[in-house]
Write a protein that holds these residues in place. Structure first.
Motif, PDB file in Angstrom:
ATOM      1  N   THR A 447      -1.939  -0.382   2.614  1.00  0.00           N
ATOM      2  CA  THR A 447      -1.168   0.783   3.062  1.00  0.00           C
ATOM      3  C   THR A 447      -0.573   0.622   4.468  1.00  0.00           C
ATOM      4  N   ASP A 627       1.536   3.059   8.910  1.00  0.00           N
ATOM      5  CA  ASP A 627       0.863   3.514   7.697  1.00  0.00           C
ATOM      6  C   ASP A 627       1.952   3.943   6.710  1.00  0.00           C
ATOM      7  N   GLU A 629       1.803   5.248   3.903  1.00  0.00           N
ATOM      8  CA  GLU A 629       1.565   6.488   3.158  1.00  0.00           C
ATOM      9  C   GLU A 629       1.815   7.722   3.999  1.00  0.00           C
TER      10      GLU A 629
END
Ligand code: FES
Ligand code: FES
Lengths: 760, 153
Positions: A447, A627, A629
């Motif tokens: 991620t 990140d 996500e």
């Protein structure tokens, strides 16, 4: 060299680390009246009536002042050399209030509790007007923020207050459209930077007293004692000779204290009541009712040939002055040289901007002073252009960066880059960051992606042809030296550095000199500490003053010994005839020469200003993890190489760099400025306005290359500001590498990054 | 209304007058203990850090009345150790404006008592509430390491 180049600890270290009285608040007289400011809840309104009677009845209330009580001469709070380039658009208290938090009344009482109680009882009726809370709606809005007839400018800065334009600027060289058409690659972008808050740990504060001569003494946490004295003289309508400004230790400035803030209110109250008073801002007042960086929206076009020569830069900004136009013009213009000046192969340039009045808190000066703002779009655009050309972004910069001896298109006719180890700095940062040996975009785990991005920056060293510093060094009768300066050490180590430069000339150990700074009754004029001027401008004056004193000492010794000056050696501590026939300690010499009939105090004096403002150079490389996500970005490592000329104190310069980079990382990632729909600044405390904590970023690696700048003392340039300039674009460019998305808005909080990732 | 209170500060007994809602920060500054500073008043900066019974607290949010019967320590009370820590910080240039430094030093000296050999990460975690706007924290960490290493000898 003996002292220049030494990493001495700061001369004031012991005082500030012991907890002894050192800062403004520590010296407030016990019986000082406490001032609290009644503030406007409306972004834009005219006061219809103020009823102070209930407040006045509270026991312990000394006075309540409103706009009816104050002098009616407009002034500017901007700390700039006279004639200031900022509009005279401010009164101590005004009938019109222009942002949520603008001052309405001063409540003066025996203590804070009483003042607060009374402040709540001041009844104000407002005629609420339609505010302007969006820069795009400012020009030609029927709401006119400064509709007063007595607003004035010292000289034209492109302002048109009736159209809500505080100032504007346009500089075109060559034919932008023709050159753009001839380019093989063009990048167009739109970027936005926010009105970030300097957030010095010590908020704005000052106290005033009347001295034994009936004069007004203002002790303030300011970067600009002489400018504040002049502003107060104008605001109060009294002679500057009646005012003394003293600056104790300052708990941080970063430009925020280059604009006066609490001083007019406090000085007014004391002058009026002839009693001591104190005004200390709490954190929410500090964030709302002082001055910030200017928010700017940028549109930029940049074009290059297929072999990677950048030929055109076209930049326009619509900027937010906020309620008052402090530093609006000079931050705008300063941005040009320090950004576009980096590129030496240009054929056409347009740099243009309008700074508009709105009903936000006012912009002002913040470390970087316009350069940080302009480098944000420019250095973003250069990396995006590199991507289009499919060229390494540092290679593109190396190819185009200004070389020593060259004149940038935006420079003046006779202006050349005199010094700079720019290619060396670039090579060094590549080495430090492993630029050529590692990928610039990689997968960290499922991620997270990693990215590496770069940015360059210039700044100035003082304001060319305007900043002028004087330094006096006295030989005291015990043989000690005292250096007097009007520059203001706000923590960066200016006093230490000035002393090192003076001791270098005199030869004496650091312990034999003492520095006295920033008291307008005592020290010679200095504009103060801003514009990265202290080491270069005041430092050069310190060197010259030391030379003057040294010469006087040797001449006098030669006279006494009936010899010529070239037969005398002097190391700051001892005078000695070369043939050994005479030896005299400086203590004995000073005592003999200072006291007694026909003797005199020896002092060296020098005034210096520079026709140029040599730019320090910095290149920064940010390594980030994104990140994928959430869009959260962590700066995992920052590499920087700075050329600020000779390092007078390498350790202090190093810390300056680390601190500046960190402030830049805050601006890049966490320091969000948010207004409510009704114009209230919501990010007015450290809970919501997130300055970086020590957990928010990874290591910072800093190195220096030392060029020799010939125009000032010992080859120095400046360090204080350039170091904040690369963080934002370098992080932007690292994110671009990591996830392929350009984040257009600062700060690059997760939502912004995530959205940019969706849109790419 | 103000209360008369007995406070034990830095090993000395003081009789002070304090309003019921007065915070220890104000009381201590009124005693001339200027190492205790206010940077926010909302428990977000750490400048006002002191010890109550050896534990760090934020004096901007600690009522003076609560401090009765407890042992209060400020930087001024830790003389030699504070001076040594100050020296370590100064030798790394970690004292820029210095305004945040005294509060941070109180946290550092408390940390050492809990853990003589903390990792860099543990130092950062323990000091996260001590903001500094000047230094960027790196020089502080170098100075703290110097101090901890010397004290562990
Ligand atoms: S003043 Fe107590 S935490 Fe900021
Ligand atoms: S040294 Fe200035 S805030 Fe930390």
């Amino acid at each position: 060299m003996k002292h220049v180049g030494q990493s001495y600890k700061k001369v004031d270290a012991e005082t500030i680390l012991s907890g002894r009285a050192a800062y403004t608040e520590d010296f407030v007289p016990a019986h000082a009246l406490v001032i609290k400011v009644k503030r406007s809840p409306h972004p834009f309104a005219e006061i219809v009536s103020i009823d102070t009677s209930a407040a006045m009845k509270v026991p312990g209330v000394e006075a309540v002042f409103t706009y009816k009580d104050v002098p009616q001469t407009r002034f500017t709070l901007a700390g700039q050399t006279y004639p200031e380039a900022s509009a005279y658009d401010t009164l101590i208290l005004d009938k019109v209030v222009r942002y949520v938090g603008d001052a309405v009344a001063f409540v003066v009482a025996v203590d804070e509790e009483t003042a607060l109680k009374a402040e709540a009882l001041v009844k104000v009726t407002y005629d609420v007007k339609k505010p302007i809370l969006d820069i795009h709606e400012a020009i030609d809005n029927p709401s006119i923020i400064h509709n007063e007839e007595d607003l004035s400018y010292n000289f034209p800065v492109g302002g048109d207050p009736k159209r809500n334009i505080a100032c504007s600027y346009k500089h075109v060289v060559g034919d932008v459209e023709v050159e753009l058409a001839a380019c093989d690659y063009v990048h167009e972008g739109k970027y936005f930077d926010q009105a970030t808050v300097q957030s010095a740990m010590e908020t704005f504060r000052c106290f005033s007293t009347i001295d034994q001569f009936g004069r007004l003494v203002v002790t303030s946490s300011t970067q600009i004692p002489f400018h504040v004295r002049r502003q107060l003289a104008r605001a109060l309508g009294i002679s500057a000779s009646k005012i003394r400004l003293i600056k104790p230790r300052i708990g941080g400035g970063f430009g925020s204290k280059q604009t006066a803030c609490v001083e007019p209110a406090c000085a007014f109250v004391t002058w009026k009541l002839k009693k001591p008073s104190v005004l200390i801002y709490d954190r929410s007042e500090a964030n709302t009712c002082s001055t910030t960086r200017h928010a700017r929206e940028w549109t930029i076009r940049i074009g290059a040939t297929k072999d990677g020569f950048i030929r055109v830069i076209d930049m326009y900004t619509l900027s937010d002055a906020g309620a008052y136009g402090y530093h609006a013009f000079t931050t705008l213009t300063a941005g040009e040289h320090k950004s576009i000046g980096l590129y030496g192969k240009l054929k056409a340039v347009r740099y243009e901007g309008d700074v508009v009045y709105t009903n936000h808190s006012s912009g002002g000066a913040f470390r970087g002073y316009g350069a940080t703002e302009a480098l944000w779009p420019l250095e973003n655009a250069v990396s995006e252009l590199a991507k289009k050309i499919d060229m390494d972004e540092i290679e593109l910069r190396e190819k185009n960066v200004l070389r020593v001896g060259e004149r940038a298109l935006v420079f003046g006719e006779d202006e050349r880059l005199e010094s700079g180890l720019i290619p060396e700095a670039i090579a060094r940062v590549k080495e430090l960051s492993g630029w050529d040996k590692r990928p610039h975009s990689w997968q960290i785990d499922e991620t997270h992606r990693g990215g590496l991005g770069a940015a360059m920056a210039f700044q100035g060293s003082g304001v060319a042809k305007i900043d002028v510093a004087s330094v006096e060094i006295r030989l005291q009768e015990e043989g000690q030296y005292t250096l007097y300066t009007g520059s203001t050490d706000m923590g960066m180590g200016a006093n230490t550095v000035l002393q090192q430069m003076a001791c270098e000339v005199l030869g004496c150990p650091m312990a034999n000199m003492h520095i006295y700074e920033a008291d307008t009754d005592v020290v010679p004029f200095d504009p103060g500490s801003y514009a990265s001027s202290t080491t270069y401008v005041t430092g050069t004056a310190a060197k010259l003053a030391a030379e003057d004193l040294r010469k006087k000492i040797i001449e006098l010794a030669a006279k006494r010994w009936e010899t010529s000056i070239d037969r005398i050696d002097f190391d700051g501590l001892e005078l000695r005839m070369r043939d050994g026939s005479q030896v005299l300690s400086i203590e004995a010499f000073a005592e003999r020469e200072t006291c007694g009939v026909n003797r005199q105090q020896l002092a060296g004096f020098a005034t210096w200003s520079s026709p140029t403002s040599p730019p320090p150079f910095m290149i920064g490389v940010a390594e980030v993890s994104v990140d994928t996500e959430t869009g959260k970005v962590v700066p995992t490592h920052f590499y920087a190489v700075v050329d600020c000329g000779t390092l007078v104190n390498p350790m202090l310069a190093h810390v300056q760099a680390e601190g500046g980079i960190t402030q830049g990382l805050g601006m890049a990632l966490t320091e969000e400025v948010r207004y409510s729909s009704t114009g209230r600044l919501e990010t007015n405390n450290f809970m919501h306005y997130k300055v970086p904590t020590r957990q928010d970023f990874g290591p910072i690696t800093v190195d220096f290359v030392e060029s020799y700048e010939p125009s000032g003392a010992f080859g120095v340039k400046s360090i204080g500001e350039v170091v904040i300039n690369t963080s934002c674009p370098a992080v932007h460019n690292a994110i671009l590498q990591a996830v392929g998305a350009s984040v257009p808005n600062l700060p690059m909080i997760p939502e912004e990054v995530f959205m940019a990732m969706q849109e790419k | 209304m103000s209360l008369t209170l007995q406070l034990n500060v830095n090993g000395q007994l003081y009789t002070v007058q304090a309003a019921p809602d007065e915070m220890l920060l104000t009381t201590l500054r009124n005693l001339g203990l200027y190492s205790v500073r206010c940077g926010c008043d909302t428990t977000n900066c750490g400048l006002c850090t002191i010890w109550v019974d050896g534990e760090i607290i934020l004096s901007c949010a600690y009522l003076t009345v609560r401090a009765q019967g407890h042992t209060i320590t400020t930087l001024e009370g830790l003389k030699e150790e504070a001076a040594f820590l100050g020296e370590c910080l100064a030798s790394e240039g970690a004292d820029q404006c210095g305004y945040c430094t005294t509060g941070m030093m109180m946290s550092v000296m408390a940390l050492r008592r809990k853990k003589a050999h903390p990792t860099d990460q543990e130092i950062k975690d323990f000091l996260v509430g001590n903001l500094c706007r000047c230094t960027g924290y790196q020089s502080q960490l170098r100075g703290i390491r110097k101090y901890l290493e010397a004290m562990a000898q």
